[in-house]
Every structure is written in C-alpha cells, then in structure tokens.
Design an enzyme around this catalytic site. Sequence first.
Site, short mmCIF file in Angstrom:
data_model
loop_
_atom_site.label_atom_id
_atom_site.label_comp_id
_atom_site.label_asym_id
_atom_site.label_seq_id
_atom_site.Cartn_x
_atom_site.Cartn_y
_atom_site.Cartn_z
N GLY A 1 32.71 42.36 39.86
CA GLY A 1 32.05 42.88 41.07
C GLY A 1 32.89 43.88 41.86
O GLY A 1 34.12 43.87 41.80
N CYS B 1 35.07 42.10 44.37
CA CYS B 1 35.57 40.84 43.83
C CYS B 1 37.05 40.99 43.50
O CYS B 1 37.46 42.00 42.95
CB CYS B 1 34.76 40.56 42.56
SG CYS B 1 35.49 39.33 41.56
N GLY C 1 34.15 38.18 37.73
CA GLY C 1 35.18 39.14 38.08
C GLY C 1 34.86 40.62 38.01
O GLY C 1 35.72 41.42 38.34
#
Length: 362
Positions: free
Chosen positions: A180, A183, A178
């Site tokens: 990124g 993301c 999570g």
Amino acid sequence: MRIESDLKLDFSDVLIRPKRSTLKSRKDVQLLRQYKFRHSSRTWQGIPIMASNMDGVGTLAMALSLQTQHLLTVLVKSITLEELKPVADQLLPDYTVFSTGTSESDLARLQSILKAFPQFYMICIDVANGYSEHFADFVAKVRSLYPDYVIIAGNVVTGDMTQELLLRGADIVKVGIGPGSVCTTRIQTGVGYPQLSAIIECAEAAHGMGALIIGDGGCTSPGDVAKAFGAGADFVMLGGMLAGHDQGGGSILEQYEPSGTFDPKTQLPILNVQKYIQFYGMSSDTAMTKNQQEMANYRSSEGRTVKVPYRGDVQKTVQDILGGLRSTCTYVGARTLKELPRGTTFIRVQKQFNDVFAKSNK
Ligand code: 5GP
C-alpha cells in the site's frame, strides 16, 4: 530457515505486450462483470473496482459517487448507525460493503447495522494479517451468522491461506501485505510479497475452487490497475489513487510553493497556492488517534501520514482509470474485462516508462 528463489514480481517489474486486435475503439470495451460466489447464492454485476475502507476514501460520499459508475465502496469500519440513517436509502446494496475487524465490539456494530438495514449483503472482514487461526475462526463464525451474504476476508498473499479462508466461508479473498501507498509493514516487519505475484498465485488458488480474489494495494496508475486485472484479480481495491478528492471529506490544506518564476520588478520569487489533503494508513498513529483506539504498546505503527494533492471531484479520476483500462483491453484485443487475463502476456522490464519530465510537470 529456507530461501525460496523463484522470482516474484511487482507491477513495476512488468509491462503488458500489445497484440493484434480487431477492436476499433476503446468505446467497444465492456468493463462490467458478472460474478457468482462460492458460498452465497447471489449474483453480482458491476465494474469490479472498489474504494478501500480507509479514512478519506471509504466514505458515504464516495459510495454515492462511485455507485453511479457501478463501482463499489467498502465503508470505513468506524461508520455508525446514526451516520447511515440519512443516506442508507440512497446507497445501492450492490456497490456498498460494510467492513469489520475481528473483535466482539466490531461484530456487534456490524450486526446492528445489518439488522437495521437488511438490504445490504456484502461484508468485508479486514485485518492486517489474515494468517491467524483466530481470523479464520472469525470468518467461519460470520459465515454461520450470515449464510447467504457475500463475505470478503483478508489480507493474505499466498495460495494456501487463500484456500483456507475460502474453505472457512469466504466468497472473496483480499490479497496484499505491504504494497500500500501509506503502508510501512515491509519496513517495520520485513514481511511482504510482491503484489503482482501475490495476485497471480492467489487468483489461481481461488479460481480453482470457484472463488474470487481482490488485488488490494499497490496500484499507482491506471496501468497498474490493468496489470492487476491481467494477472487474474477479480476485483481491484484502491486507496491512494482515490485519496485527495472532495468525496473523501478531509480538510484542504493550502501551501505556498515557489512557481519557478520571478516578479520582474522586485525579482522576488512568485508563489503559487497548492492545495493538499491529509491521507494516512489505517494503522498509522493518525488513524489510531482519530478513531480513538489506544495503540496497544506491543504494536508499532504500520502506516504513514502524507499530504496528497487535492484533486477535486473523484469522477474525473474514475474516468481516467476506466479510460486507461478500456485502452489496455484494446491493446490486447480483449472485448471485455473478463477476456483481459487471457489476452495478457507480461514481459519483464527493467524500466517501465520514461520519467524525464514527470517530476517537473506533475
Ligand atoms: P493503496 O491503494 O493506497 O496502495 O493501498 C490501499 C491498501 O493499503 C488498503 O486497502 C489496505 O489494505 C492497506 N492499508 C491501509 N492502511 C494501511 C496501514 O496503515 N498499514 C498497512 N500495512 N496497510 C494499510
């Protein structure tokens, strides 16, 4: 239900405290590292920064460019034998990693590539959620097929699952759920773990077993890369920081934007041309459509599609990252990247930097 109340930290929650140092210049800092592996008997040497296996980042052109600086590229899963044939001889095996998902067809594709090009020896088994039993079984299967290859497996964010994957055959565990830049997992699912703490905890678990980890995702600046290494990451993987370059291969979009000045004669705003490249998460709708995978209807899109400023040759960005990292080392008296964690004391902060002009000038 349980609540864990230990504080977990992200890159933006800390700074690195400077220390008295005898280093004269950042030129004196050695970023090359040498690694041995838990399972594979090979040794590796290079600068342990890797381009992510994302469209626009994990490309052949990126690999050819980054390998000149001893950095790695994890090639996108969609790469084909035909695309590889003309360049395989130029790719250095120490800096080229092939990635795969966990389906039968993914494995068949990987096997055909590794058979055609036996010089390559690094495999990245990559799924969004490394916690499933099926994933650990798949890692074990790949290990039995390739006993002496270097196997990367991920992603996870906790010490227990890091150790499980190492026991099942991984040499290197990829850490990050999570964090990124493109993301949306945390928004879509509420699942995640602050990346600095994930690195600290997984590195400790892996190092205790003579193995390595990759800090994957969440780096937005050279300072974040330094924090990831300071926290114990053996490798750092970058997506967004390496997006927007010539080597990514995307088409350049031109957009007219107000320059903030006016034509003295007509009083009309003067427009500048800004160049952008599209960048997207590998589980975004864009990636699914492009790679012609039907997005299963039980699965929501967990990636964004964004425009990133076009930045030309990636070498300039690489120099910026490596320069920053060398400079961090001189601030804490680390002569080598290996010494950086020992020299690192994180201090918790509520404000990382002064951004008063950041928006108007960038
Ligand atoms: P970045 O360096 O851009 O912050 O993070 C890169 C990492 O984000 C990748 O290496 C990968 O682990 C992760 N990532 C890439 N695409 C997606 C996506 O569509 N969804 C999620 N949840 N993560 C992604």
